[in-house]
Scaffold this motif. Sequence first.
Motif, PDB file in Angstrom:
ATOM      1  N   ASN A  83       0.956  -1.054  -0.075  1.00  0.00           N
ATOM      2  CA  ASN A  83       0.118  -0.011  -0.034  1.00  0.00           C
ATOM      3  C   ASN A  83       0.891   1.301   0.153  1.00  0.00           C
ATOM      4  OD1 ASN A  83      -2.452  -1.181  -0.084  1.00  0.00           O
ATOM      5  ND2 ASN A  83      -2.490  -1.768   2.169  1.00  0.00           N
ATOM      6  N   ALA A  84       1.955   1.291   0.821  1.00  0.00           N
ATOM      7  CA  ALA A  84       2.608   2.497   0.955  1.00  0.00           C
ATOM      8  C   ALA A  84       3.516   2.821  -0.429  1.00  0.00           C
ATOM      9  CB  ALA A  84       3.697   2.397   2.208  1.00  0.00           C
ATOM     10  N   ARG A  85       3.786   1.623  -0.948  1.00  0.00           N
ATOM     11  CA  ARG A  85       4.510   1.697  -2.382  1.00  0.00           C
ATOM     12  C   ARG A  85       3.552   2.264  -3.409  1.00  0.00           C
ATOM     13  NH1 ARG A  85       3.789  -1.471  -6.318  1.00  0.00           N
ATOM     14  NH2 ARG A  85       2.970  -3.217  -5.196  1.00  0.00           N
ATOM     15  N   ARG A  86       2.436   1.769  -3.093  1.00  0.00           N
ATOM     16  CA  ARG A  86       1.423   2.336  -4.403  1.00  0.00           C
ATOM     17  C   ARG A  86       1.320   3.783  -4.176  1.00  0.00           C
ATOM     18  NH1 ARG A  86      -0.742  -3.013  -4.509  1.00  0.00           N
ATOM     19  NH2 ARG A  86      -1.733  -2.400  -2.321  1.00  0.00           N
ATOM     20  N   VAL A  87       1.110   4.397  -2.903  1.00  0.00           N
ATOM     21  CA  VAL A  87       0.846   5.688  -2.638  1.00  0.00           C
ATOM     22  C   VAL A  87       2.144   6.618  -3.058  1.00  0.00           C
ATOM     23  CG1 VAL A  87       0.488   7.653  -0.843  1.00  0.00           C
ATOM     24  CG2 VAL A  87      -0.802   5.336  -0.790  1.00  0.00           C
ATOM     25  N   ALA A  88       3.274   6.178  -2.771  1.00  0.00           N
ATOM     26  CA  ALA A  88       4.618   6.638  -3.015  1.00  0.00           C
ATOM     27  C   ALA A  88       4.726   6.703  -4.786  1.00  0.00           C
ATOM     28  CB  ALA A  88       5.928   6.187  -2.329  1.00  0.00           C
ATOM     29  N   GLU A  89       4.123   5.773  -5.320  1.00  0.00           N
ATOM     30  CA  GLU A  89       4.568   5.629  -6.809  1.00  0.00           C
ATOM     31  C   GLU A  89       3.401   6.851  -7.417  1.00  0.00           C
ATOM     32  OE1 GLU A  89       3.557   1.793  -7.702  1.00  0.00           O
ATOM     33  OE2 GLU A  89       5.615   1.078  -7.545  1.00  0.00           O
ATOM     34  N   ALA A  90       2.335   6.915  -6.768  1.00  0.00           N
ATOM     35  CA  ALA A  90       1.258   7.860  -7.207  1.00  0.00           C
ATOM     36  C   ALA A  90       1.794   9.437  -7.318  1.00  0.00           C
ATOM     37  CB  ALA A  90      -0.040   7.579  -6.686  1.00  0.00           C
ATOM     38  N   LEU A  91       2.333   9.759  -6.090  1.00  0.00           N
ATOM     39  CA  LEU A  91       2.978  10.767  -5.617  1.00  0.00           C
ATOM     40  C   LEU A  91       4.119  11.082  -6.703  1.00  0.00           C
ATOM     41  CD1 LEU A  91       3.335  13.399  -4.222  1.00  0.00           C
ATOM     42  CD2 LEU A  91       4.495  12.216  -2.489  1.00  0.00           C
ATOM     43  N   SER A  92       5.019  10.170  -6.803  1.00  0.00           N
ATOM     44  CA  SER A  92       6.027  10.423  -7.647  1.00  0.00           C
ATOM     45  C   SER A  92       5.733  10.542  -9.332  1.00  0.00           C
ATOM     46  CB  SER A  92       7.187   9.062  -7.615  1.00  0.00           C
ATOM     47  OG  SER A  92       8.071   9.234  -8.626  1.00  0.00           O
ATOM     48  N   GLN A  93       4.574   9.867  -9.673  1.00  0.00           N
ATOM     49  CA  GLN A  93       4.190  10.179 -11.059  1.00  0.00           C
ATOM     50  C   GLN A  93       3.524  11.465 -11.138  1.00  0.00           C
ATOM     51  OE1 GLN A  93       1.275   7.019 -11.482  1.00  0.00           O
ATOM     52  NE2 GLN A  93       3.052   5.413 -11.685  1.00  0.00           N
ATOM     53  N   GLN A  94       2.916  11.891 -10.208  1.00  0.00           N
ATOM     54  CA  GLN A  94       2.262  13.184 -10.219  1.00  0.00           C
ATOM     55  C   GLN A  94       3.337  14.533 -10.026  1.00  0.00           C
ATOM     56  OE1 GLN A  94      -0.497  12.537  -6.777  1.00  0.00           O
ATOM     57  NE2 GLN A  94      -1.930  13.548  -8.112  1.00  0.00           N
ATOM     58  N   VAL A 124       7.065   7.932   2.939  1.00  0.00           N
ATOM     59  CA  VAL A 124       5.484   7.410   2.996  1.00  0.00           C
ATOM     60  C   VAL A 124       5.890   5.750   3.523  1.00  0.00           C
ATOM     61  CG1 VAL A 124       3.534   6.488   1.757  1.00  0.00           C
ATOM     62  CG2 VAL A 124       4.762   8.531   0.761  1.00  0.00           C
ATOM     63  N   ILE A 125       5.268   5.695   4.846  1.00  0.00           N
ATOM     64  CA  ILE A 125       5.697   4.398   5.446  1.00  0.00           C
ATOM     65  C   ILE A 125       4.498   3.831   6.244  1.00  0.00           C
ATOM     66  CG2 ILE A 125       6.303   5.668   7.665  1.00  0.00           C
ATOM     67  CD1 ILE A 125       8.508   3.689   7.740  1.00  0.00           C
ATOM     68  N   SER A 126       4.411   2.537   6.127  1.00  0.00           N
ATOM     69  CA  SER A 126       3.384   1.906   6.906  1.00  0.00           C
ATOM     70  C   SER A 126       3.727   1.309   8.211  1.00  0.00           C
ATOM     71  CB  SER A 126       2.983   0.465   5.936  1.00  0.00           C
ATOM     72  OG  SER A 126       3.920  -0.287   5.751  1.00  0.00           O
ATOM     73  N   THR A 127       2.999   1.034   9.128  1.00  0.00           N
ATOM     74  CA  THR A 127       3.368   0.582  10.428  1.00  0.00           C
ATOM     75  C   THR A 127       3.065  -0.975  10.487  1.00  0.00           C
ATOM     76  OG1 THR A 127       2.985   2.401  11.644  1.00  0.00           O
ATOM     77  CG2 THR A 127       2.675   0.515  12.772  1.00  0.00           C
ATOM     78  N   GLN A 128       3.824  -1.702  11.007  1.00  0.00           N
ATOM     79  CA  GLN A 128       3.853  -3.363  10.917  1.00  0.00           C
ATOM     80  C   GLN A 128       3.492  -3.579  12.370  1.00  0.00           C
ATOM     81  OE1 GLN A 128       3.516  -5.466   9.077  1.00  0.00           O
ATOM     82  NE2 GLN A 128       4.445  -7.547   9.800  1.00  0.00           N
ATOM     83  N   THR A 204      -5.026  11.162  -0.287  1.00  0.00           N
ATOM     84  CA  THR A 204      -5.150  12.143  -1.480  1.00  0.00           C
ATOM     85  C   THR A 204      -4.810  13.461  -1.119  1.00  0.00           C
ATOM     86  OG1 THR A 204      -6.596  10.433  -2.583  1.00  0.00           O
ATOM     87  CG2 THR A 204      -6.814  12.820  -3.206  1.00  0.00           C
ATOM     88  N   PRO A 205      -5.480  13.904  -0.163  1.00  0.00           N
ATOM     89  CA  PRO A 205      -5.259  15.445   0.353  1.00  0.00           C
ATOM     90  C   PRO A 205      -3.653  15.715   0.821  1.00  0.00           C
ATOM     91  CG  PRO A 205      -6.377  14.503   2.058  1.00  0.00           C
ATOM     92  CD  PRO A 205      -6.715  13.626   0.659  1.00  0.00           C
ATOM     93  N   TRP A 206      -3.172  14.754   1.252  1.00  0.00           N
ATOM     94  CA  TRP A 206      -1.832  14.679   1.641  1.00  0.00           C
ATOM     95  C   TRP A 206      -1.016  14.787   0.558  1.00  0.00           C
ATOM     96  CZ3 TRP A 206       2.972  12.434   0.913  1.00  0.00           C
ATOM     97  CH2 TRP A 206       3.925  12.653   1.850  1.00  0.00           C
ATOM     98  N   ARG A 207      -1.013  14.054  -0.699  1.00  0.00           N
ATOM     99  CA  ARG A 207      -0.196  13.962  -1.794  1.00  0.00           C
ATOM    100  C   ARG A 207      -0.612  15.411  -2.441  1.00  0.00           C
ATOM    101  NH1 ARG A 207      -2.230   8.737  -3.215  1.00  0.00           N
ATOM    102  NH2 ARG A 207      -3.665   9.639  -4.461  1.00  0.00           N
ATOM    103  N   GLU A 208      -1.831  16.091  -2.560  1.00  0.00           N
ATOM    104  CA  GLU A 208      -1.755  17.476  -2.991  1.00  0.00           C
ATOM    105  C   GLU A 208      -1.120  18.381  -2.571  1.00  0.00           C
ATOM    106  OE1 GLU A 208      -6.119  17.783  -2.820  1.00  0.00           O
ATOM    107  OE2 GLU A 208      -6.597  16.377  -4.140  1.00  0.00           O
ATOM    108  N   GLN A 209      -1.109  18.503  -1.059  1.00  0.00           N
ATOM    109  CA  GLN A 209      -0.499  19.264  -0.153  1.00  0.00           C
ATOM    110  C   GLN A 209       1.077  19.201  -0.572  1.00  0.00           C
ATOM    111  OE1 GLN A 209      -1.498  19.276   3.710  1.00  0.00           O
ATOM    112  NE2 GLN A 209      -0.647  21.096   4.231  1.00  0.00           N
ATOM    113  N   ALA A 210       1.718  17.931  -0.638  1.00  0.00           N
ATOM    114  CA  ALA A 210       2.936  17.682  -0.742  1.00  0.00           C
ATOM    115  C   ALA A 210       3.320  18.060  -2.127  1.00  0.00           C
ATOM    116  CB  ALA A 210       3.349  16.046  -0.529  1.00  0.00           C
ATOM    117  N   LEU A 211       2.654  17.997  -3.219  1.00  0.00           N
ATOM    118  CA  LEU A 211       2.926  18.501  -4.572  1.00  0.00           C
ATOM    119  C   LEU A 211       2.973  20.061  -4.757  1.00  0.00           C
ATOM    120  CD1 LEU A 211       3.623  17.543  -7.496  1.00  0.00           C
ATOM    121  CD2 LEU A 211       1.259  17.544  -7.992  1.00  0.00           C
ATOM    122  N   ASN A 212       2.083  20.608  -3.918  1.00  0.00           N
ATOM    123  CA  ASN A 212       2.122  22.029  -3.977  1.00  0.00           C
ATOM    124  C   ASN A 212       3.305  22.611  -3.293  1.00  0.00           C
ATOM    125  OD1 ASN A 212      -0.296  22.261  -5.208  1.00  0.00           O
ATOM    126  ND2 ASN A 212      -1.722  22.188  -3.287  1.00  0.00           N
TER     127      ASN A 212
END
Length: 621
Positions: A83-94, A124-128, A204-212
């Motif tokens: 899950n964390a990988r997918r979120v990070a990849e989406a941010l990277s692509q954006q 972006v990190i998950s908790t185990q 989603t809102p975190w990625r938007e803020q990070a990108l801005n």
Amino acid sequence: MSATQPVLAPIPLAEERRALLAQAVTGLDGASLWWISGYAAGLAQAQLAPQATPATLPKAIAPAIGTQAAQRLTIVYGSQTGNARRVAEALSQQAEAAGLAVRLLRADAYPQRELASERLLYIVISTQGEGDPPDDSIGLVEFLRGKRAPKLPELKYAVLGLGDSSYADFCGIASRLDARLAELGGSRLFAAGLADLDIETVATPWREQALNHARDLLKTPAAAPATLATVTPLRPGHAGAWSHEHPFPAELLLNQRISGRDFKGPRFGQHGAADKDVRHIELSLDGSGLQYEPGDALGVRHRNPAALVDGVLEALRLDGETAVSDGGDTLPLREWLAARRELTRLSRPFLATHAAHAQADELNALLAPAQNAALAQLFNTHQLIDVLRRWPAGWSAQELVAALRPLAPRLYSIASSRKRVGEEAHLTVDVLGYDAFGHAHSGAASGFLAAREEGDQVPVYIEANERFRVPADGSRDILMIGPGTGVAPFRGFVQERAETGARGRNWLFFGAQHFNHGFFYQSEWQDALRSGELHRLDLAFSRDQARKIYVQDRLRERGREVYDWLQNGAHLYVCGAIAMGKDVHTALQAIVVEHGGLDEDAAREYLVTLQTEGRYGRDVY
């Protein structure tokens, strides 16, 4: 050049090196290519610095190094289930689409020496489990916690944590990393995001803020596009068409109980003490295009049991046919509860809302920060239905659907090698069943699988686990520690090693409560010993004698040989429950102290080194 081979731009490599590079990257997905790019960049910087400058470098290399040293966004992810990988990849692509210089790295590939010169970092990190880092992040986390961590006065950063609020230490590792980076002098751009199982509501809102922030800090023109390019839909039968959002309907080929020949079915006793009902399940992937490696997991999109749905409706006195609209979909309440919402896993937000509805002081008290241990006990012993019965409250259908978390797929370690079984995936499933608070309880996904019959369809997808793989070098020995259903991936490991002709030895530690009921795949392991596919087998059946014996006890007994195998380059794997994984880790540390002559700190560092080198893999849950 074939149609599938990537076209390489002119590069300063000899012809034979170019051919090797082209062969190495052919067929890789985007995530793998991103990882390779970051890995290569780190190697280049290590070899060229400090004597090299853009002026002294070949023209083909200087611009890349110059960009790295100036304006660059680094995204580091730590992921246990993807899950964390997918979120990070989406941010990277954006970020890339917005014209930013960006690199994406898995935590264990991040060059730690570069942290001191980093200027813009997103993690972006998950908790185990209870606040622990995922395995791919252990090395980086230990580095940041330790004395070698540099001061970071010029760093700007942000952290996104992914977790499960059914654990008391929700997103614990993300919160601690966020605080540690600030302690080292970094400037937090905005508050850490803490995402529950409904990840995108926070991500989603975190990625938007990070990108801005990244666009502003890296001075990207405001007109630069920030949306992803249009993706051509994949045709059915293409592996990429199937995902956790669009699973493949796999045909069930076999559903066989393997927990003892005289097993008569669930006999409910105390919580967690029911007789085992363990299934060997075989699913057809024919026509899907899906591929997997031993160590990967199969995601299953299940439905909640009808009896559980009825129990929730009865406890709340709600009509299952009531139409409820949420997120653009309108469905009967019964369907929301059966297919769209979590009913067996509690969350802190739901408990807080229910406590207000029920005006339950006792429940409110459990939610206080000082009551984490008591809350964790509640999470471990109560399902949603138990809370609804213990603290009655009124809910509307609309409120209930809005408050419950989305139904998350369940991941099962694949118990086979495609090289032996072809277009199939095998699973080893422990069917949960127990009695608590005067009612029978069952596992949602395991019960769903157990109830399937041959010919039924099961919605599935592949979740890759790159850090849990047999060694690429087949001459390496491997030690596998997998009690109970944790043995599943090692069935695939042994099959894979046999089919590829690996010369290294295979040593399995297996444990269960009883020999008669819990020795899963007994005849297969015995055949593997006879044929030479398995070289050593150590067993621990905890309840067959007065003194309980576990796999960690067998490890200590064989400590000298275990240490010798590790010293000679063996790879070590652990699969099973989180608590078992911690006990095994403690035993391994004691073995290193006793037989390696190291103190406690050095022994801990020894095991961390094995993990960062990819020689100590864990798949714990």
